[in-house]
Design an enzyme around this catalytic site. Structure first.
Site, PDB file in Angstrom:
ATOM      1  N   LEU A   9       0.841  -1.202   0.000  1.00  0.00           N
ATOM      2  CA  LEU A   9       0.000   0.000   0.000  1.00  0.00           C
ATOM      3  C   LEU A   9       0.874   1.248   0.000  1.00  0.00           C
ATOM      4  O   LEU A   9       1.704   1.427   0.885  1.00  0.00           O
ATOM      5  CB  LEU A   9      -0.916   0.026   1.231  1.00  0.00           C
ATOM      6  CG  LEU A   9      -1.853  -1.174   1.431  1.00  0.00           C
ATOM      7  CD1 LEU A   9      -2.841  -0.866   2.554  1.00  0.00           C
ATOM      8  CD2 LEU A   9      -2.587  -1.518   0.138  1.00  0.00           C
ATOM      9  N   ALA A  10       0.651   2.081  -1.020  1.00  0.00           N
ATOM     10  CA  ALA A  10       1.486   3.284  -1.147  1.00  0.00           C
ATOM     11  C   ALA A  10       0.705   4.441  -1.755  1.00  0.00           C
ATOM     12  O   ALA A  10       1.270   5.320  -2.389  1.00  0.00           O
ATOM     13  CB  ALA A  10       2.701   2.971  -2.016  1.00  0.00           C
ATOM     14  N   ALA A  11      -0.616   4.441  -1.556  1.00  0.00           N
ATOM     15  CA  ALA A  11      -1.422   5.460  -2.242  1.00  0.00           C
ATOM     16  C   ALA A  11      -1.666   6.696  -1.388  1.00  0.00           C
ATOM     17  O   ALA A  11      -2.042   7.742  -1.901  1.00  0.00           O
ATOM     18  CB  ALA A  11      -2.759   4.859  -2.656  1.00  0.00           C
ATOM     19  N   ARG A  16       0.992  13.906   7.176  1.00  0.00           N
ATOM     20  CA  ARG A  16       1.760  14.274   8.374  1.00  0.00           C
ATOM     21  C   ARG A  16       3.229  14.538   8.079  1.00  0.00           C
ATOM     22  O   ARG A  16       3.952  15.054   8.911  1.00  0.00           O
ATOM     23  CB  ARG A  16       1.599  13.178   9.443  1.00  0.00           C
ATOM     24  CG  ARG A  16       0.195  13.113  10.024  1.00  0.00           C
ATOM     25  CD  ARG A  16      -0.098  11.792  10.726  1.00  0.00           C
ATOM     26  NE  ARG A  16      -0.450  10.723   9.801  1.00  0.00           N
ATOM     27  CZ  ARG A  16      -0.805   9.485  10.161  1.00  0.00           C
ATOM     28  NH1 ARG A  16      -0.832   9.164  11.441  1.00  0.00           N
ATOM     29  NH2 ARG A  16      -1.118   8.579   9.252  1.00  0.00           N
ATOM     30  N   GLY A  80      -8.964   4.933   2.349  1.00  0.00           N
ATOM     31  CA  GLY A  80      -8.587   4.068   3.461  1.00  0.00           C
ATOM     32  C   GLY A  80      -7.919   2.785   3.003  1.00  0.00           C
ATOM     33  O   GLY A  80      -7.931   2.426   1.828  1.00  0.00           O
ATOM     34  N   TYR A 389      35.852  25.317 -21.430  1.00  0.00           N
ATOM     35  CA  TYR A 389      34.531  25.732 -21.926  1.00  0.00           C
ATOM     36  C   TYR A 389      34.677  27.022 -22.699  1.00  0.00           C
ATOM     37  O   TYR A 389      35.172  28.029 -22.170  1.00  0.00           O
ATOM     38  CB  TYR A 389      33.602  25.916 -20.716  1.00  0.00           C
ATOM     39  CG  TYR A 389      32.169  26.199 -21.076  1.00  0.00           C
ATOM     40  CD1 TYR A 389      31.490  25.407 -21.992  1.00  0.00           C
ATOM     41  CD2 TYR A 389      31.484  27.254 -20.476  1.00  0.00           C
ATOM     42  CE1 TYR A 389      30.164  25.661 -22.304  1.00  0.00           C
ATOM     43  CE2 TYR A 389      30.159  27.519 -20.771  1.00  0.00           C
ATOM     44  CZ  TYR A 389      29.495  26.720 -21.696  1.00  0.00           C
ATOM     45  OH  TYR A 389      28.189  26.973 -21.998  1.00  0.00           O
TER      46      TYR A 389
HETATM   47  C1  UD1 Z   1      -2.152   2.033   9.804  1.00  0.00           C
HETATM   48  C2  UD1 Z   1      -3.172   1.110  10.499  1.00  0.00           C
HETATM   49  C3  UD1 Z   1      -2.825   1.023  11.982  1.00  0.00           C
HETATM   50  C4  UD1 Z   1      -1.403   0.532  12.151  1.00  0.00           C
HETATM   51  C5  UD1 Z   1      -0.428   1.394  11.358  1.00  0.00           C
HETATM   52  C6  UD1 Z   1       0.956   0.752  11.365  1.00  0.00           C
HETATM   53  C7  UD1 Z   1      -5.245   1.458   9.259  1.00  0.00           C
HETATM   54  C8  UD1 Z   1      -6.577   2.102   9.257  1.00  0.00           C
HETATM   55  N1  UD1 Z   1      -4.490   1.686  10.337  1.00  0.00           N
HETATM   56  O1  UD1 Z   1      -2.307   3.324  10.357  1.00  0.00           O
HETATM   57  O2  UD1 Z   1      -3.723   0.134  12.639  1.00  0.00           O
HETATM   58  O3  UD1 Z   1      -1.049   0.541  13.525  1.00  0.00           O
HETATM   59  O4  UD1 Z   1      -0.842   1.523   9.981  1.00  0.00           O
HETATM   60  O5  UD1 Z   1       1.915   1.539  10.754  1.00  0.00           O
HETATM   61  O6  UD1 Z   1      -4.925   0.723   8.344  1.00  0.00           O
HETATM   62  N2  UD1 Z   1      -2.811   3.933   2.141  1.00  0.00           N
HETATM   63  C9  UD1 Z   1      -3.346   3.734   0.890  1.00  0.00           C
HETATM   64  N3  UD1 Z   1      -4.588   4.197   0.624  1.00  0.00           N
HETATM   65  C10 UD1 Z   1      -5.340   4.837   1.553  1.00  0.00           C
HETATM   66  C11 UD1 Z   1      -4.804   5.035   2.844  1.00  0.00           C
HETATM   67  C12 UD1 Z   1      -3.542   4.561   3.115  1.00  0.00           C
HETATM   68  O7  UD1 Z   1      -2.698   3.160   0.022  1.00  0.00           O
HETATM   69  O8  UD1 Z   1      -6.477   5.218   1.223  1.00  0.00           O
HETATM   70  C13 UD1 Z   1      -1.450   3.453   2.422  1.00  0.00           C
HETATM   71  C14 UD1 Z   1      -0.512   4.543   2.854  1.00  0.00           C
HETATM   72  O9  UD1 Z   1       0.150   5.113   1.722  1.00  0.00           O
HETATM   73  C15 UD1 Z   1       0.439   3.816   3.782  1.00  0.00           C
HETATM   74  C16 UD1 Z   1      -0.406   2.685   4.352  1.00  0.00           C
HETATM   75  O10 UD1 Z   1      -1.498   2.545   3.487  1.00  0.00           O
HETATM   76  O11 UD1 Z   1       1.529   3.267   3.065  1.00  0.00           O
HETATM   77  C17 UD1 Z   1      -0.864   2.975   5.782  1.00  0.00           C
HETATM   78  O12 UD1 Z   1      -1.638   4.165   5.783  1.00  0.00           O
HETATM   79  P1  UD1 Z   1      -1.476   5.257   6.925  1.00  0.00           P
HETATM   80  O13 UD1 Z   1      -2.435   6.373   6.639  1.00  0.00           O
HETATM   81  O14 UD1 Z   1      -0.058   5.599   7.122  1.00  0.00           O
HETATM   82  O15 UD1 Z   1      -2.031   4.447   8.170  1.00  0.00           O
HETATM   83  P2  UD1 Z   1      -1.682   4.654   9.713  1.00  0.00           P
HETATM   84  O16 UD1 Z   1      -2.462   5.794  10.238  1.00  0.00           O
HETATM   85  O17 UD1 Z   1      -0.221   4.659   9.917  1.00  0.00           O
HETATM   86 CA    CA Z   2       1.517   4.766   8.563  1.00  0.00          CA
END
Ligand code: UD1
Ligand code: CA
Length: 461
Positions: A9-11, A16, A80, A389
């Site tokens: 997941l990297a979207a 922050r 999400g 040059y």
């Molecule tokens: C998430 C978990 C949390 C966990 C933590 C660990 C959820 C809701 N929460 O929180 O329980 O303790 O990781 O690090 O999953 N992303 C998408 N699409 C989206 C949202 C996020 O691809 O719509 C990707 C982000 O780019 C990231 C990853 O998912 O690589 C995690 O998302 P992030 O928003 O960082 O979640 P946390 O709040 O850290």
């Molecule tokens: Ca995270």
């Protein structure tokens, strides 16, 4: 062992981070965050690797374009982590086995832990297995709520009760899922929470309600599952990687006088009996031989340094080669394409670019040598400049073996100084100098007798 399909997941926006650069391209110890994750994933030899991109998708695709075997799917808008996983359904619809779900912002996870996760997941036959850790500071992570021994659900910080916030067992965001029924269950996730997002951790409670098994794997080294959400966390995680790197090098015979102020990227190689003084940065694909001395304030990027090389204080070396026994600095700048041969010596305030300095040759003070091929045993005097040059294009300078370039000379390229030739001090050389010749270009010196006394008198009048 059943098929393993990796999803990363990297979207997400990475809000922050407060940065215009995509979060997962920020570098952890010199390597983009997502590359750490890809390396761990690759060690499992997965059947497929799918990356969910969205925010700045093009930048991410471009950064990973050199890597084969990656499938990209786009999540737009980002609603999400559960919604993100759902975007991979078209790719994985007919796949069987296990999805290993990784987060691109959790870069320290070891291949060993991922193997343990898969082993446990397969051995227990669970529908989902979650990596957890017990940490001192659980803030910012989802908490693992257990009922008795078993995991009941995961609650995000923003939705947790005060009692739940006191839980120190956290969700790593790394899971193994059985593909069987996965997407159908993910569709059951609702966005009923503080963020109004579809939370993947909600799948735990859904599976429990449906009587499907959910297991956990609790890691003993919680540093491994640190997530990066802010630049402060990026610095902490980088420090962990660097500490590991310096410890490895010291164990292999490299003296690092002050690991806390030494910045060595993950892929750098250093030979035994090299001494690294405080405040040195070794970056990218740099390799350094054995028995070298690298003094404080030196930065070396993507360069190859041989054995027994001394680099004095405050040099910057990028994309350069320095052969064994050479000496550089202090205050030297070796730019792209610099090639110092065995025993060559470069001194203070000398800049080289795209230049070979031959075996045993010297340029010890205040020089600019660009697009030059300099043979063996050449002496380049203080203040020499290759005028490479002409305002339109770069031109070459050739200095053959044994030549002597007097101080404060300008060599106007293209030009060749022949073998053993001499260039007189202060010369402007516009034409080739034959081997063995002396080239001088300034006119004869004139001394005007009594000039000072005369000047004093006229200013008194
Ligand atoms: C998430 C978990 C949390 C966990 C933590 C660990 C959820 C809701 N929460 O929180 O329980 O303790 O990781 O690090 O999953 N992303 C998408 N699409 C989206 C949202 C996020 O691809 O719509 C990707 C982000 O780019 C990231 C990853 O998912 O690589 C995690 O998302 P992030 O928003 O960082 O979640 P946390 O709040 O850290
Ligand atoms: Ca995270």
């Amino acid at each position: 062992m059943s098929d393993v399909h990796v999803v990363i997941l990297a979207a997400g926006k990475g809000t922050r981070m407060k940065s215009a650069r995509p979060k997962v391209l920020h570098r952890v110890a010199g390597v983009p965050m997502i590359q750490h994750v890809l390396a761990a994933a690759a060690s499992l030899h997965p059947r497929s690797t799918t990356i969910v991109v969205g925010h700045q998708a093009d930048a991410l695709r471009a950064a990973l374009s050199g890597q084969s075997g990656l499938t990209f799917v786009v999540q737009e808008p980002q609603r999400g982590t559960a919604d993100a996983l759902l975007r991979t359904e078209p790719v994985l619809r007919d796949a069987r086995g296990v999805v290993l779900l990784l987060s691109a912002d959790v870069p320290l996870l070891s291949a060993e832990t991922l193997e343990n996760l898969l082993d446990r997941h397969v051995a227990t036959g669970a529908a989902a297995t979650v990596i957890t850790a017990v940490v001192e500071r659980p803030q910012g992570y989802g908490r693992i709520v257990r009922s008795g021994e078993r995991i009941a659900r995961i609650v995000e910080e923003g939705d947790a009760s005060p009692a739940e916030r006191d839980i120190h067992e956290i969700n790593s965001g790394i899971y193994a899922f059985a593909l069987e029924g996965l997407f159908q269950s993910v569709r059951g996730v609702a966005a009923e929470n503080a963020q109004a997002e579809y939370y993947l951790p909600d799948l735990v409670a859904i599976y429990r309600d449906r009587g499907r098994g959910v297991e956990t794997l609790t890691v003993s080294r919680p540093d491994e599952i640190r997530g990066i959400n802010s630049l402060a966390e990026l610095a902490e995680v980088s420090r962990i990687v660097r500490q590991k790197k310096t410890a490895e090098l010291m164990a292999a015979g490299v003296t690092i006088e002050d690991p806390a102020t030494t910045y060595i990227d993950r892929d750098v190689v250093v030979g035994a009996d090299t001494v690294i003084h405080p405040g040195v940065a070794l970056e990218g694909k740099t390799t350094i031989g054995g028995g070298c001395d690298i003094h404080s304030g030196v930065r070396i990027v993507d360069s190859r340094i041989g054995d027994r090389v001394t680099i004095h204080n405050h040099c910057v070396i990028t994309n350069a080669k320095v052969a064994s026994g050479a000496t550089v600095g202090p205050f030297a700048h070796l730019r792209t394409g610099t090639d110092l041969r065995e025993g060559a010596r470069v001194g203070n305030f000398v800049e080289l670019k795209n230049t070979v300095l031959g075996t045993g040759s010297k340029s010890m003070h205040l020089a600019y040598l660009g697009d030059a091929t300099i043979g063996a045993k050449v002496n380049v005097g203080a203040g020499t400049i290759t005028c490479n040059y002409d305002g339109v294009s770069k031109k070459p300078t050739i200095i053959e073996d044994g030549a002597f370039i007097g101080s404060d000379s300008q060599l106007v390229a293209p030009v060749t100084i022949g073998k053993d030739a001499y260039v007189g001090s202060g010369a402007t050389i516009r034409e080739n100098v034959p081997p063995g010749a002396l080239a001088v270009s300034a006119g004869p010196q004139r001394n005007i007798e009594g000039w000072v006394e005369k000047k004093k008198k006229t200013s008194r009048d």
